[in-house]
Design a protein around this motif. Structure first.
Motif: not given
Length: 181
Positions: A45-47, A122-123, A133-134, A142-144
Protein backbone atom coordinates in the motif's frame (compact mmCIF):
# COMPACT_ATOMS: atom_id res chain seq x y z
CA UNK A 1 -2.10 20.51 10.10
CA UNK A 2 -1.93 17.37 12.18
CA UNK A 3 -1.39 17.99 15.88
CA UNK A 4 1.22 15.62 17.26
CA UNK A 5 1.19 14.61 20.84
CA UNK A 6 4.63 15.16 22.34
CA UNK A 7 4.80 11.66 23.77
CA UNK A 8 4.00 10.12 20.39
CA UNK A 9 6.68 12.10 18.60
CA UNK A 10 9.15 11.03 21.29
CA UNK A 11 7.94 7.44 21.09
CA UNK A 12 8.49 7.36 17.34
CA UNK A 13 12.16 7.97 17.72
CA UNK A 14 12.67 6.52 21.19
CA UNK A 15 11.58 3.18 19.81
CA UNK A 16 14.24 3.59 17.12
CA UNK A 17 11.44 4.22 14.68
CA UNK A 18 12.55 7.48 13.18
CA UNK A 19 15.22 6.80 10.58
CA UNK A 20 15.52 5.43 7.04
CA UNK A 21 16.61 5.92 3.50
CA UNK A 22 17.97 9.42 3.15
CA UNK A 23 17.27 8.89 -0.53
CA UNK A 24 13.58 9.42 0.27
CA UNK A 25 14.37 13.13 0.62
CA UNK A 26 14.03 13.46 -3.19
CA UNK A 27 10.89 12.38 -5.07
CA UNK A 28 12.84 10.55 -7.81
CA UNK A 29 14.81 8.49 -5.28
CA UNK A 30 11.64 7.83 -3.29
CA UNK A 31 9.98 6.51 -6.45
CA UNK A 32 12.88 4.17 -7.19
CA UNK A 33 13.01 2.87 -3.64
CA UNK A 34 9.23 2.48 -3.49
CA UNK A 35 9.38 0.33 -6.65
CA UNK A 36 12.20 -1.78 -5.20
CA UNK A 37 10.20 -2.48 -2.05
CA UNK A 38 7.12 -3.29 -4.15
CA UNK A 39 9.00 -6.19 -5.73
CA UNK A 40 9.34 -7.73 -2.27
CA UNK A 41 5.83 -6.75 -1.23
CA UNK A 42 3.33 -7.31 -4.07
CA UNK A 43 0.41 -6.15 -1.91
CA UNK A 44 2.21 -2.91 -0.98
CA UNK A 45 0.00 0.00 0.00
CA UNK A 46 2.75 2.43 1.05
CA UNK A 47 6.10 2.52 2.82
CA UNK A 48 7.78 4.42 5.65
CA UNK A 49 11.45 5.32 5.46
CA UNK A 50 13.47 6.94 8.21
CA UNK A 51 16.59 9.09 8.45
CA UNK A 52 18.07 6.76 11.07
CA UNK A 53 18.90 3.82 8.79
CA UNK A 54 17.92 2.17 5.53
CA UNK A 55 15.34 -0.25 6.97
CA UNK A 56 11.90 0.35 5.45
CA UNK A 57 8.49 -0.30 6.94
CA UNK A 58 5.92 -1.51 4.42
CA UNK A 59 2.17 -1.67 4.84
CA UNK A 60 0.44 -4.39 2.86
CA UNK A 61 -3.20 -5.02 2.05
CA UNK A 62 -4.31 -8.43 3.36
CA UNK A 63 -6.93 -10.66 1.82
CA UNK A 64 -7.45 -12.94 -1.12
CA UNK A 65 -9.48 -13.36 -4.29
CA UNK A 66 -10.03 -9.60 -4.48
CA UNK A 67 -11.56 -9.41 -0.99
CA UNK A 68 -10.03 -7.64 2.01
CA UNK A 69 -9.43 -9.48 5.28
CA UNK A 70 -11.95 -7.70 7.54
CA UNK A 71 -10.20 -8.75 10.77
CA UNK A 72 -6.72 -7.56 9.74
CA UNK A 73 -6.96 -5.59 6.48
CA UNK A 74 -3.44 -4.14 6.74
CA UNK A 75 -0.19 -5.67 7.91
CA UNK A 76 2.98 -3.71 8.62
CA UNK A 77 6.42 -5.29 8.44
CA UNK A 78 10.04 -4.23 8.26
CA UNK A 79 12.26 -4.86 5.25
CA UNK A 80 15.67 -4.97 6.96
CA UNK A 81 17.80 -3.36 4.25
CA UNK A 82 20.49 -2.48 6.82
CA UNK A 83 21.24 -6.20 7.01
CA UNK A 84 20.29 -8.71 4.36
CA UNK A 85 16.80 -7.57 3.32
CA UNK A 86 14.92 -10.11 5.44
CA UNK A 87 11.47 -9.27 6.81
CA UNK A 88 10.49 -8.74 10.45
CA UNK A 89 7.20 -8.01 12.14
CA UNK A 90 6.66 -5.05 14.44
CA UNK A 91 7.42 -5.34 18.14
CA UNK A 92 4.76 -4.32 20.68
CA UNK A 93 6.52 -0.98 21.20
CA UNK A 94 6.72 -0.42 17.44
CA UNK A 95 2.98 -1.23 17.19
CA UNK A 96 2.31 1.75 19.48
CA UNK A 97 4.16 4.05 17.10
CA UNK A 98 3.55 2.47 13.66
CA UNK A 99 0.57 0.20 14.19
CA UNK A 100 -2.79 0.36 12.48
CA UNK A 101 -6.21 0.81 14.08
CA UNK A 102 -9.09 -0.56 12.03
CA UNK A 103 -11.99 1.91 12.08
CA UNK A 104 -14.27 -0.12 9.80
CA UNK A 105 -13.83 -2.93 7.31
CA UNK A 106 -15.73 -4.75 4.61
CA UNK A 107 -14.52 -7.17 1.94
CA UNK A 108 -14.20 -4.26 -0.53
CA UNK A 109 -12.74 -1.46 1.62
CA UNK A 110 -11.34 -0.68 5.06
CA UNK A 111 -10.88 2.56 6.92
CA UNK A 112 -7.82 2.69 9.16
CA UNK A 113 -5.86 5.15 11.28
CA UNK A 114 -2.09 5.02 11.64
CA UNK A 115 -0.81 5.29 15.19
CA UNK A 116 1.65 8.00 14.10
CA UNK A 117 -1.06 10.02 12.29
CA UNK A 118 -4.25 9.26 14.25
CA UNK A 119 -6.13 12.30 12.90
CA UNK A 120 -5.76 11.12 9.30
CA UNK A 121 -8.22 8.50 8.13
CA UNK A 122 -6.84 6.21 5.42
CA UNK A 123 -9.09 4.18 3.13
CA UNK A 124 -7.52 0.99 1.79
CA UNK A 125 -8.91 -1.02 -1.09
CA UNK A 126 -8.06 -2.95 -4.21
CA UNK A 127 -7.86 -0.26 -6.87
CA UNK A 128 -7.77 -0.66 -10.64
CA UNK A 129 -3.95 -0.89 -10.55
CA UNK A 130 -3.68 -2.93 -7.34
CA UNK A 131 -3.81 -2.16 -3.62
CA UNK A 132 -4.12 1.51 -2.73
CA UNK A 133 -4.29 3.71 0.36
CA UNK A 134 -6.31 6.90 -0.03
CA UNK A 135 -5.96 9.89 2.30
CA UNK A 136 -5.85 13.67 2.21
CA UNK A 137 -2.33 14.98 1.71
CA UNK A 138 -2.04 18.76 2.02
CA UNK A 139 -5.83 18.94 1.69
CA UNK A 140 -5.87 16.96 -1.58
CA UNK A 141 -7.51 13.50 -1.83
CA UNK A 142 -4.51 11.37 -2.83
CA UNK A 143 -3.12 7.87 -3.15
CA UNK A 144 -0.56 7.59 -0.34
CA UNK A 145 2.76 6.22 -1.56
CA UNK A 146 5.39 6.95 1.06
CA UNK A 147 6.17 8.58 4.38
CA UNK A 148 9.62 9.79 5.39
CA UNK A 149 10.50 10.50 9.03
CA UNK A 150 13.42 12.83 9.81
CA UNK A 151 14.67 12.60 13.37
CA UNK A 152 17.42 13.84 15.61
CA UNK A 153 19.02 10.98 17.46
CA UNK A 154 20.48 11.19 20.96
CA UNK A 155 19.60 10.34 24.54
CA UNK A 156 16.13 11.72 23.92
CA UNK A 157 15.53 11.20 20.17
CA UNK A 158 13.05 13.56 18.56
CA UNK A 159 11.03 13.61 15.34
CA UNK A 160 11.97 16.78 13.44
CA UNK A 161 9.45 16.41 10.60
CA UNK A 162 7.48 13.90 8.57
CA UNK A 163 6.94 14.11 4.81
CA UNK A 164 3.82 12.40 3.47
CA UNK A 165 3.87 11.84 -0.31
CA UNK A 166 1.37 10.58 -2.81
CA UNK A 167 -0.45 11.19 -6.07
CA UNK A 168 -3.53 13.39 -6.49
CA UNK A 169 -6.64 11.39 -7.36
CA UNK A 170 -7.93 14.33 -9.43
CA UNK A 171 -5.05 14.89 -11.84
CA UNK A 172 -2.23 12.43 -11.04
CA UNK A 173 0.17 15.13 -9.89
CA UNK A 174 2.63 14.54 -7.06
CA UNK A 175 1.46 15.79 -3.65
CA UNK A 176 3.68 16.20 -0.59
CA UNK A 177 2.97 17.56 2.87
CA UNK A 178 5.51 18.23 5.60
CA UNK A 179 4.15 17.68 9.10
CA UNK A 180 6.07 19.07 12.05
CA UNK A 181 5.49 18.04 15.66
Amino acid sequence: MVRWKGWLAGLLSAATLAGALTAFATPKAAEATHATVAVKAPDLLFSVARSKNSNVLVYELRGGNGAIDVKEPVRAKWIMLEKDGHEEGLTKLEQRAYGVKVLSASPSEAKIALAALPDREVTVRNGPDGPEAIMEIDGVPSRLESIFVESKEGIFPKVKWVDVSGVSLADGSAVTERITP
